[in-house]
Design a protein around this motif. Structure first.
Motif, PDB file in Angstrom:
ATOM      1  N   PRO A 443      28.815  -8.704   0.031  1.00  0.00           N
ATOM      2  CA  PRO A 443      28.864  -9.477  -0.904  1.00  0.00           C
ATOM      3  C   PRO A 443      27.473  -9.618  -1.861  1.00  0.00           C
ATOM      4  O   PRO A 443      26.482  -9.856  -1.109  1.00  0.00           O
ATOM      5  CB  PRO A 443      29.159 -10.860  -0.607  1.00  0.00           C
ATOM      6  CG  PRO A 443      29.569 -10.679   0.878  1.00  0.00           C
ATOM      7  CD  PRO A 443      28.735  -9.699   1.515  1.00  0.00           C
ATOM      8  N   ILE A 444      27.752  -9.222  -3.109  1.00  0.00           N
ATOM      9  CA  ILE A 444      26.561  -9.460  -4.091  1.00  0.00           C
ATOM     10  C   ILE A 444      26.618 -10.612  -4.690  1.00  0.00           C
ATOM     11  O   ILE A 444      25.551 -11.027  -4.996  1.00  0.00           O
ATOM     12  CB  ILE A 444      26.186  -8.023  -5.033  1.00  0.00           C
ATOM     13  CG1 ILE A 444      24.817  -8.015  -5.500  1.00  0.00           C
ATOM     14  CG2 ILE A 444      27.245  -8.181  -5.848  1.00  0.00           C
ATOM     15  CD1 ILE A 444      24.714  -6.570  -6.170  1.00  0.00           C
ATOM     16  N   LEU A 445      27.706 -10.953  -5.129  1.00  0.00           N
ATOM     17  CA  LEU A 445      28.030 -12.437  -5.670  1.00  0.00           C
ATOM     18  C   LEU A 445      29.151 -13.043  -4.841  1.00  0.00           C
ATOM     19  O   LEU A 445      30.021 -12.262  -4.634  1.00  0.00           O
ATOM     20  CB  LEU A 445      28.135 -12.102  -7.307  1.00  0.00           C
ATOM     21  CG  LEU A 445      26.834 -11.970  -7.925  1.00  0.00           C
ATOM     22  CD1 LEU A 445      27.218 -11.461  -9.353  1.00  0.00           C
ATOM     23  CD2 LEU A 445      26.005 -13.223  -8.080  1.00  0.00           C
ATOM     24  N   HIS A 446      29.136 -14.290  -5.074  1.00  0.00           N
ATOM     25  CA  HIS A 446      30.607 -14.818  -4.624  1.00  0.00           C
ATOM     26  C   HIS A 446      31.204 -15.816  -5.749  1.00  0.00           C
ATOM     27  O   HIS A 446      30.368 -16.185  -6.797  1.00  0.00           O
ATOM     28  CB  HIS A 446      29.883 -16.021  -3.496  1.00  0.00           C
ATOM     29  CG  HIS A 446      29.518 -15.410  -2.610  1.00  0.00           C
ATOM     30  ND1 HIS A 446      29.971 -14.495  -1.502  1.00  0.00           N
ATOM     31  CD2 HIS A 446      27.965 -15.434  -1.956  1.00  0.00           C
ATOM     32  CE1 HIS A 446      29.191 -14.273  -0.505  1.00  0.00           C
ATOM     33  NE2 HIS A 446      27.914 -14.557  -0.849  1.00  0.00           N
ATOM     34  N   GLU A 447      32.377 -15.891  -5.801  1.00  0.00           N
ATOM     35  CA  GLU A 447      33.241 -16.908  -6.728  1.00  0.00           C
ATOM     36  C   GLU A 447      33.216 -18.191  -5.944  1.00  0.00           C
ATOM     37  O   GLU A 447      33.752 -18.412  -5.081  1.00  0.00           O
ATOM     38  CB  GLU A 447      34.629 -16.077  -6.748  1.00  0.00           C
ATOM     39  CG  GLU A 447      34.689 -14.928  -7.716  1.00  0.00           C
ATOM     40  CD  GLU A 447      36.457 -14.693  -7.893  1.00  0.00           C
ATOM     41  OE1 GLU A 447      36.909 -15.231  -8.527  1.00  0.00           O
ATOM     42  OE2 GLU A 447      36.879 -13.772  -6.859  1.00  0.00           O
ATOM     43  N   ALA A 448      32.605 -19.141  -6.469  1.00  0.00           N
ATOM     44  CA  ALA A 448      32.214 -20.375  -5.978  1.00  0.00           C
ATOM     45  C   ALA A 448      32.930 -21.491  -6.653  1.00  0.00           C
ATOM     46  O   ALA A 448      33.076 -21.327  -7.930  1.00  0.00           O
ATOM     47  CB  ALA A 448      30.512 -20.591  -6.096  1.00  0.00           C
ATOM     48  N   THR A 449      33.329 -22.321  -5.771  1.00  0.00           N
ATOM     49  CA  THR A 449      33.854 -23.786  -6.607  1.00  0.00           C
ATOM     50  C   THR A 449      33.320 -24.888  -5.761  1.00  0.00           C
ATOM     51  O   THR A 449      32.958 -24.696  -4.491  1.00  0.00           O
ATOM     52  CB  THR A 449      35.425 -23.938  -6.353  1.00  0.00           C
ATOM     53  OG1 THR A 449      35.775 -25.163  -6.895  1.00  0.00           O
ATOM     54  CG2 THR A 449      35.890 -23.400  -4.947  1.00  0.00           C
ATOM     55  N   ILE A 607      35.956 -18.352  -2.473  1.00  0.00           N
ATOM     56  CA  ILE A 607      37.292 -17.786  -2.650  1.00  0.00           C
ATOM     57  C   ILE A 607      37.407 -16.602  -3.183  1.00  0.00           C
ATOM     58  O   ILE A 607      38.517 -15.773  -2.964  1.00  0.00           O
ATOM     59  CB  ILE A 607      38.048 -18.707  -3.981  1.00  0.00           C
ATOM     60  CG1 ILE A 607      37.248 -18.749  -5.155  1.00  0.00           C
ATOM     61  CG2 ILE A 607      38.542 -19.997  -3.508  1.00  0.00           C
ATOM     62  CD1 ILE A 607      37.825 -19.634  -6.317  1.00  0.00           C
ATOM     63  N   GLY A 608      36.164 -15.892  -3.394  1.00  0.00           N
ATOM     64  CA  GLY A 608      36.255 -14.460  -3.704  1.00  0.00           C
ATOM     65  C   GLY A 608      34.721 -13.764  -3.856  1.00  0.00           C
ATOM     66  O   GLY A 608      34.061 -14.617  -3.636  1.00  0.00           O
ATOM     67  N   HIS A 609      34.661 -12.521  -3.674  1.00  0.00           N
ATOM     68  CA  HIS A 609      33.406 -12.017  -3.721  1.00  0.00           C
ATOM     69  C   HIS A 609      33.271 -10.624  -4.381  1.00  0.00           C
ATOM     70  O   HIS A 609      34.453  -9.885  -4.588  1.00  0.00           O
ATOM     71  CB  HIS A 609      33.170 -11.847  -2.285  1.00  0.00           C
ATOM     72  CG  HIS A 609      33.544 -12.938  -1.284  1.00  0.00           C
ATOM     73  ND1 HIS A 609      32.815 -13.696  -0.857  1.00  0.00           N
ATOM     74  CD2 HIS A 609      34.645 -12.884  -0.590  1.00  0.00           C
ATOM     75  CE1 HIS A 609      33.125 -14.555  -0.074  1.00  0.00           C
ATOM     76  NE2 HIS A 609      34.385 -13.872   0.048  1.00  0.00           N
ATOM     77  N   ILE A 610      32.136 -10.464  -4.873  1.00  0.00           N
ATOM     78  CA  ILE A 610      32.012  -9.076  -5.590  1.00  0.00           C
ATOM     79  C   ILE A 610      31.191  -8.173  -4.710  1.00  0.00           C
ATOM     80  O   ILE A 610      30.143  -8.636  -4.299  1.00  0.00           O
ATOM     81  CB  ILE A 610      31.142  -9.211  -6.917  1.00  0.00           C
ATOM     82  CG1 ILE A 610      32.180 -10.151  -8.132  1.00  0.00           C
ATOM     83  CG2 ILE A 610      30.867  -7.922  -7.432  1.00  0.00           C
ATOM     84  CD1 ILE A 610      31.324 -10.090  -9.099  1.00  0.00           C
ATOM     85  N   LEU A 611      31.930  -7.169  -4.182  1.00  0.00           N
ATOM     86  CA  LEU A 611      31.148  -6.491  -3.177  1.00  0.00           C
ATOM     87  C   LEU A 611      30.618  -5.118  -3.613  1.00  0.00           C
ATOM     88  O   LEU A 611      31.097  -4.489  -4.668  1.00  0.00           O
ATOM     89  CB  LEU A 611      32.337  -6.041  -1.994  1.00  0.00           C
ATOM     90  CG  LEU A 611      33.005  -7.227  -1.386  1.00  0.00           C
ATOM     91  CD1 LEU A 611      34.157  -6.784  -0.376  1.00  0.00           C
ATOM     92  CD2 LEU A 611      32.237  -8.038  -0.549  1.00  0.00           C
ATOM     93  N   ALA A 612      29.578  -4.928  -2.946  1.00  0.00           N
ATOM     94  CA  ALA A 612      28.688  -3.694  -3.361  1.00  0.00           C
ATOM     95  C   ALA A 612      28.281  -2.928  -2.325  1.00  0.00           C
ATOM     96  O   ALA A 612      28.179  -3.590  -1.230  1.00  0.00           O
ATOM     97  CB  ALA A 612      27.588  -3.888  -4.495  1.00  0.00           C
TER      98      ALA A 612
END
Length: 728
Positions: A443-449, A607-612
């Protein structure tokens, strides 16, 4: 009487051409985008249009680009837009016409940007702009999220490009190239405010290029006295050499209007793009850039009717009219400016061409070879949303631009990222562990809440009459999972191995039976499939998967415990599952871990992740983070700065959770896990993956338990905490 006659003619004209509208009985349909505050224009004013037979209907759009798409498709007729929206419309070849400007003041453009310099750096005689301002002290107004003030990244970049040589060092991100070029050209500067959204990276850049903060009066942030339009002019008056500013602000600040000014105008002058200069009290100053007014846009077929309708609202009395005309004026935000008709209506390109520099600001050449960030999508709808996100981001100067590719499914996109054909893919937590294990991504970024209940949670649910009171009692029970190798699977594996301090081979004695649908899709023997699915539901030969089926197994007594999300459990308790088996209202309870009595889950993740790829260079990593966090700042949920042009986390083409989750509050790096409130929530899956040895389980730990060998291609799946071990 003359103005009344004109209005009468216009209204009559509207009635004549109403049949060209796309609504019922030829009504004109107005696309409305609601703001994020408590005041809802549509809810208050749209009913008035219906009740009084106004021949105008309201349609709610997700964002302004959504409204543009609807106008282009002919399902709505008109709406209010910004000039930046027209740039996106032009790029996307959306066929619309501009019918009216919404002017709040009697001037041709909403903004006119000028350059103002201290006369001490100006030289008499013919010279170049470069010679005049190189090594000077720049008071930069900064960059904001608002369209108007201080200015967008695109307009700021355009003004800088008129002075600087383009820098394209391949070892630096595009953002750092711009910052470095600015620092090398000017002697020192105050460029206060954020340079990039990530605060750690922002601090690093400000340390590296400290000359761009050397002229500031404070900390080089938005609290600095020299930040923003007013701050930049104060900087110029007190210590600086040159700044860019809104013409109206300059006239006010230097006492060129009836209001009292702050500085002596005779010490300063306008600097023109050719290097010449003019007195501040001149009637026609040289302008570097114009920004047009907001506009009313309509589909071609309805343009005449819309222009006539909007023009009929030019009488100021409509602002206090309690009937449908007043309601329509409020919906069109006429209070911000009277609708000045364009005769004839213009295409977006022709309308924007009137504003000096504005179109050019959005046509700047990039580096050669060009850079981009390729985002792999798994559906046509995702790809379409990605492309519109790119259009919106490009309007606001976000670079490198997105490039949208297509893969058959998530696994295909993960493979594309691993192979280098794509740069990133967005996935849910369901794929997180498997993706990190099998495709060398992270994960390079996470979809956070910030709302825990909306995060990706895993809770152990049992029947209330089962007398299971703690997680230790789950040993030896029958377990159901939504799917094999998913977030619930890995969460339970990691929790029990950590809690009971056991090894991979010990897990073979933990559950007596298990349902893990999806194992049949892996390259394993029939015996393995049987052991993992013999307690699952089957329909027409297909093994049923998902949280609802895992929950059903507990309700009907096929399993003792289901590992599902807190959201699904709450749906059951609220009687929101419309299935026959759910009507029994069997009482279920979560089994709370001793270390997490407050939230009760055994695991939570974003809930989600930007994967690189794992092997990204530091520069490329920074570039990807910068692009997506800027998109998030502009088009996410950062009230009050949310830009209604596009909604990253809103519905797209009437569908939810396209590309990104609708519950996403923001995109964040791993650093978020160390900040409040996330650092106080126990049992985080991402943190456990980051802080543990991924290769702690090996195939030799449990192959003998099945009495059968796995095929060689499955061995990679076995390594890295894959299989629960079952006793036969």
């Amino acid at each position: 009487m003359k103005s009344a006659s004109v209005i009468f003619v216009l209204v009559c004209g509207v009635n004549i051409v109403f049949s060209q509208g796309s609504g019922n009985d030829g009504n004109l349909r107005l696309c409305i985008v609601e703001g994020r505050g408590s005041y809802k224009r549509a809810a208050r004013h749209c009913p008035t249009l219906d009740q009084e037979d106004s021949k105008v209907e309201c349609v709610l759009g997700t964002d302004r680009l959504d409204c543009l798409r609807r106008i282009s498709k002919g399902t709505v007729d008109f709406g209010v837009f910004s000039p930046e929206d027209l740039v996106a419309a032009q790029w996307a070849r959306v066929d619309v016409l501009v019918t009216n400007e919404l002017r709040s003041k009697p001037k041709p453009f909403e903004r006119s940007v000028v350059a103002v310099a201290n006369r001490r750096i100006l030289q008499d005689g013919v010279t170049t702009l470069h010679a005049v301002i190189q090594n000077a002290t720049l008071c930069h107004p900064g960059v904001g999220m608002d369209d108007i003030r201080p200015m967008s990244d695109t307009l700021s970049g355009y003004l800088e490009s008129l002075v600087l040589e383009r820098a394209c060092d391949p070892k630096l991100s595009l953002t750092e190239n711009r910052i470095k070029a600015l620092a090398q050209f000017f002697g020192k500067a105050c460029k206060a405010g954020p340079w990039v959204p990530d605060q750690w990276r922002d601090a690093e850049l400000k340390r590296r290029y400290s000359s761009l903060c050397a002229a500031c009066a404070g900390r080089c942030d938005t609290n600095d006295p020299y930040w923003g339009n007013q701050g930049a002019l104060t900087c110029l008056a007190e210590k600086g050499d040159i700044t860019w500013a809104e013409l109206e602000d300059v006239r006010t600040y230097f006492g060129l209007t009836q209001r009292e000014g702050h500085a002596s105008a005779d010490r300063f002058a306008y600097v023109c793009r050719d290097g010449s200069f003019m007195d501040l009290d001149g009637s026609e100053p040289c302008v570097w850039l114009h920004r047009p007014w907001p506009i009313i846009v309509a589909k071609r077929k309805s343009a005449v009717a819309v222009a006539a309708l909007a023009s009929s609202l030019r009488d100021g009395s409509v602002l206090v009219d309690r009937h449908w005309r007043g309601a329509l004026a409020a919906l069109l935000e006429i209070h911000l400016g009277l609708p000045d008709p364009l005769q004839p209506p213009l295409t977006p390109m022709d309308y924007l061409a009137k504003a000096k520099g504005f179109r050019e600001a959005y046509s700047q050449s990039g580096c050669d070879p060009p850079r981009h960030i390729t985002l792999c999508t798994t559906t046509i709808l995702e790809k379409n949303k990605c492309e519109w996100l790119n259009e919106a981001g490009s309007v606001y100067g976000i670079a490198p631009p997105l490039q949208c590719s297509y893969g058959a499914d998530t696994q295909a996109c993960l493979q594309a990222v691993q192979d280098g054909r794509s740069d990133v893919v967005v996935t849910s937590s369901e794929y997180l562990v498997a993706a990190m294990r099998d495709y060398s991504v992270a994960p390079i970024l996470h979809e956070a809440t910030p709302i825990v209940e909306k995060a990706s949670t895993v809770v152990a649910v049992v029947r209330a009459d089962a007398a299971i009171t703690d997680t230790s009692s789950l040993k030896g029970k029958r377990a159901s999972f939504p799917t094999y190798d998913g977030v619930a699977w890995h969460s339970a594996l990691r929790y029990f191995m950590t809690k009971d301090n056991i090894t991979c081979s010990d897990m073979g004695h933990y559950f007596t039976e298990i349902c893990a649908p999806g194992i049949e899709n892996y390259n394993v023997t029939r015996n393995v499939v049987k052991q993992f699915t013999k307690n699952c539901y089957v329909d027409d030969g297909n093994i049923l998967s998902g949280e609802i089926q895992a929950l059903r197994a507990v309700v009907e007594g096929k399993s003792d415990v289901a590992f599902i999300s807190m959201g699904t459990y709450n749906m059951y308790t609220a009687q929101q599952i419309n299935e026959d088996w759910a009507s029994s209202r069997e009482k279920l309870v979560p089994v709370c871990p001793e270390e997490n009595k407050k939230y009760c889950f055994i695991s939570w993740s974003n809930i989600g992740h930007i994967l690189a790829p794992r092997n990204l260079t530091a520069m490329r990593r920074q570039e990807i983070i910068n692009v997506f966090t800027k998109l998030d700042q502009l088009f996410g949920k950062h009230y009050p700065f949310h830009n209604a042009m596009f909604s990253m986390y809103g519905q797209f083409s009437f569908k939810l959770n396209i590309l990104f989750h609708n519950n996403t509050k923001m995109l964040a790096t791993d650093d978020m896990l160390n900040t409040h409130p996330y650092d106080n929530i126990p049992l985080n899956l991402e943190r456990s993956l980051r802080n543990s040895n991924m290769n702690s389980c090996h195939s030799s730990d449990f192959l003998g338990n099945f009495g059968a060998n796995l095929n060689p291609s499955i061995l990679l799946l076995v390594v890295s905490l894959v299989f629960f071990v079952l006793r036969i």
